[in-house]
Design a protein around this motif. Structure first.
Motif, mmCIF file in Angstrom:
data_model
loop_
_atom_site.group_PDB
_atom_site.id
_atom_site.type_symbol
_atom_site.label_atom_id
_atom_site.label_comp_id
_atom_site.label_asym_id
_atom_site.label_seq_id
_atom_site.Cartn_x
_atom_site.Cartn_y
_atom_site.Cartn_z
ATOM 1 N N ILE A 59 -6.808 -6.791 53.497
ATOM 2 C CA ILE A 59 -8.263 -6.659 53.579
ATOM 3 C C ILE A 59 -8.860 -7.992 53.146
ATOM 4 O O ILE A 59 -8.431 -8.572 52.149
ATOM 5 C CB ILE A 59 -8.797 -5.526 52.678
ATOM 6 C CG1 ILE A 59 -8.088 -4.199 52.983
ATOM 7 C CG2 ILE A 59 -10.309 -5.363 52.850
ATOM 8 C CD1 ILE A 59 -8.508 -3.048 52.071
ATOM 9 N N MET A 60 -9.832 -8.478 53.901
ATOM 10 C CA MET A 60 -10.445 -9.788 53.638
ATOM 11 C C MET A 60 -9.404 -10.909 53.633
ATOM 12 O O MET A 60 -9.555 -11.912 52.934
ATOM 13 C CB MET A 60 -11.183 -9.809 52.296
ATOM 14 C CG MET A 60 -12.376 -8.910 52.184
ATOM 15 S SD MET A 60 -13.256 -9.253 50.628
ATOM 16 C CE MET A 60 -14.079 -7.697 50.375
ATOM 17 N N GLY A 61 -8.330 -10.719 54.359
ATOM 18 C CA GLY A 61 -7.291 -11.735 54.389
ATOM 19 C C GLY A 61 -6.410 -11.742 53.163
ATOM 20 O O GLY A 61 -5.584 -12.643 52.995
ATOM 21 N N ALA A 157 -16.169 -5.114 45.830
ATOM 22 C CA ALA A 157 -17.027 -5.262 47.009
ATOM 23 C C ALA A 157 -17.288 -3.920 47.683
ATOM 24 O O ALA A 157 -18.424 -3.615 48.076
ATOM 25 C CB ALA A 157 -16.388 -6.231 48.000
ATOM 26 N N VAL A 158 -16.250 -3.100 47.821
ATOM 27 C CA VAL A 158 -16.421 -1.787 48.446
ATOM 28 C C VAL A 158 -17.328 -0.911 47.583
ATOM 29 O O VAL A 158 -18.191 -0.184 48.093
ATOM 30 C CB VAL A 158 -15.058 -1.106 48.671
ATOM 31 C CG1 VAL A 158 -15.241 0.321 49.188
ATOM 32 C CG2 VAL A 158 -14.214 -1.914 49.656
ATOM 33 N N GLY A 159 -17.154 -0.988 46.270
ATOM 34 C CA GLY A 159 -18.014 -0.224 45.372
ATOM 35 C C GLY A 159 -19.476 -0.598 45.516
ATOM 36 O O GLY A 159 -20.357 0.271 45.553
ATOM 37 N N ILE A 174 -14.746 0.581 53.542
ATOM 38 C CA ILE A 174 -13.552 -0.269 53.510
ATOM 39 C C ILE A 174 -13.496 -1.148 54.754
ATOM 40 O O ILE A 174 -13.214 -2.354 54.677
ATOM 41 C CB ILE A 174 -12.281 0.593 53.389
ATOM 42 C CG1 ILE A 174 -12.255 1.305 52.031
ATOM 43 C CG2 ILE A 174 -11.027 -0.266 53.554
ATOM 44 C CD1 ILE A 174 -11.138 2.327 51.893
ATOM 45 N N LEU A 175 -13.787 -0.557 55.914
ATOM 46 C CA LEU A 175 -13.768 -1.332 57.156
ATOM 47 C C LEU A 175 -14.854 -2.402 57.158
ATOM 48 O O LEU A 175 -14.634 -3.523 57.633
ATOM 49 C CB LEU A 175 -13.943 -0.394 58.351
ATOM 50 C CG LEU A 175 -12.765 0.545 58.645
ATOM 51 C CD1 LEU A 175 -13.124 1.519 59.762
ATOM 52 C CD2 LEU A 175 -11.514 -0.251 59.017
ATOM 53 N N GLU A 176 -16.019 -2.075 56.616
ATOM 54 C CA GLU A 176 -17.099 -3.063 56.552
ATOM 55 C C GLU A 176 -16.742 -4.198 55.600
ATOM 56 O O GLU A 176 -17.009 -5.368 55.879
ATOM 57 C CB GLU A 176 -18.395 -2.389 56.104
ATOM 58 C CG GLU A 176 -19.592 -3.331 56.112
ATOM 59 C CD GLU A 176 -20.913 -2.624 55.885
ATOM 60 O OE1 GLU A 176 -21.842 -3.258 55.342
ATOM 61 O OE2 GLU A 176 -21.021 -1.433 56.254
ATOM 62 N N ALA A 177 -16.115 -3.849 54.486
ATOM 63 C CA ALA A 177 -15.719 -4.876 53.515
ATOM 64 C C ALA A 177 -14.716 -5.851 54.118
ATOM 65 O O ALA A 177 -14.678 -7.027 53.740
ATOM 66 C CB ALA A 177 -15.132 -4.223 52.269
ATOM 67 N N ASN A 178 -13.914 -5.377 55.044
ATOM 68 C CA ASN A 178 -12.899 -6.240 55.646
ATOM 69 C C ASN A 178 -13.511 -7.436 56.363
ATOM 70 O O ASN A 178 -12.853 -8.460 56.556
ATOM 71 C CB ASN A 178 -12.036 -5.426 56.617
ATOM 72 C CG ASN A 178 -10.838 -6.209 57.116
ATOM 73 O OD1 ASN A 178 -10.123 -6.834 56.335
ATOM 74 N ND2 ASN A 178 -10.614 -6.197 58.420
#
Length: 270
Positions: A59-61, A157-159, A174-178
């Motif tokens: 996630i996020m690399g 970030a997800v929180g 979670i998908l948006e945070a990615n």
């Protein structure tokens, strides 16, 4: 994992995403459902099985330990009920009394807890009269790895997304945070949690101030977890065991990671 989370939430349509996050902790690791978490959350879900354990994702690399990530995410979701709110108020007052500064539970869990845990292990194994830098560095590398920190900060970030957009499902958050940049997430963590000032080229400008604040929170975590929860606030036995050199060492270790992440983290792939 995301399918499991999505199906779990769909089966509980009346629960908010934050409530779902709290209950999903039961599917991570048995060791993550402990007394300290119970004080933060106001309840402690019985461990079901490690449905979300033993899996790494990107996630996020960043390489993320998913069980660690979900536990860190639930650390962000205080105030789930009256007990949680009262417990968090108690922890704030206690930290104010013991350290001179009040913290809510989100401020000394997750990454701060990971940074403090090696000190606990060190003291239990080697006692309070020694300071062996190489040994503590090895423990930090084991219990506060880069993957652990990445899991904590992505959870941060997800929180934030879930608090800012309550209608988001856990999977959607979670998908948006990615799509977020990891260095940007680290920057927001430093700014929101510690009041950091970051230069255009990613350098922490007020480094000494940030170092002091991280040091204080590591110390607060250790004192509250050991003297209040496991010991006695009146005896303060653990306070006598924590050498400043140990907290200084752990603080520098965490700051080094944060500074490197500010300037070195890759952009997420499209």
């Amino acid at each position: 994992m995301l399918q499991f989370i999505d199906e779990y939430q769909q089966q509980r349509p009346k629960a908010t995403s934050l409530q779902i996050v709290r209950s999903l902790r039961a599917y991570t690791r048995a060791s993550y459902a402990n007394t300290f978490w119970e004080m933060v959350a106001g309840s402690n879900p019985d461990f079901v099985k490690g449905e979300l354990d033993d899996q790494s994702v990107e996630i996020m690399g960043q390489s993320i330990d998913f069980a660690h990530f979900m536990a860190a995410l639930s650390d962000q979701t205080w105030g789930g009920n009256l007990t949680s709110t009262l417990s968090d108020g108690f922890l704030w007052i206690t930290s104010k009394i013991m350290t001179g500064r009040g913290y809510d539970s989100r401020e000394y869990t997750a990454a701060i807890g990971d940074t403090a845990q090696p000190i606990e292990v060190y003291l239990d194994k080697y006692g309070p009269t020694t300071y062996q830098p190489e040994t503590l560095s090895e423990l930090l590398g084991k219990f506060a790895s880069e993957q652990d920190y990445a899991s904590d900060l992505v959870a941060f970030a997800v929180g934030r997304l879930l608090y800012e957009n309550p209608s988001l499902s856990v999977k959607a958050a979670i998908l948006e945070a990615n799509w977020l940049n990891y260095s940007g997430t680290v920057k927001r963590y430093l700014v929101d949690m510690f009041g950091a000032k970051i230069s255009a080229n990613g350098v922490i400008v007020n480094g000494e101030q940030i170092r002091t604040r991280i040091y204080e929170r590591i110390r607060a975590y250790l004192l509250i977890k050991r003297d209040v929860i496991k010991g006695s606030i009146f005896h303060r036995a653990y306070r006598q065991r924590i050498r400043p050199a140990l907290i200084n060492h752990a603080t520098d270790y965490f700051i080094k990671y944060l500074q490197q992440a500010l300037v070195q983290s890759p952009q997420p792939e499209s």
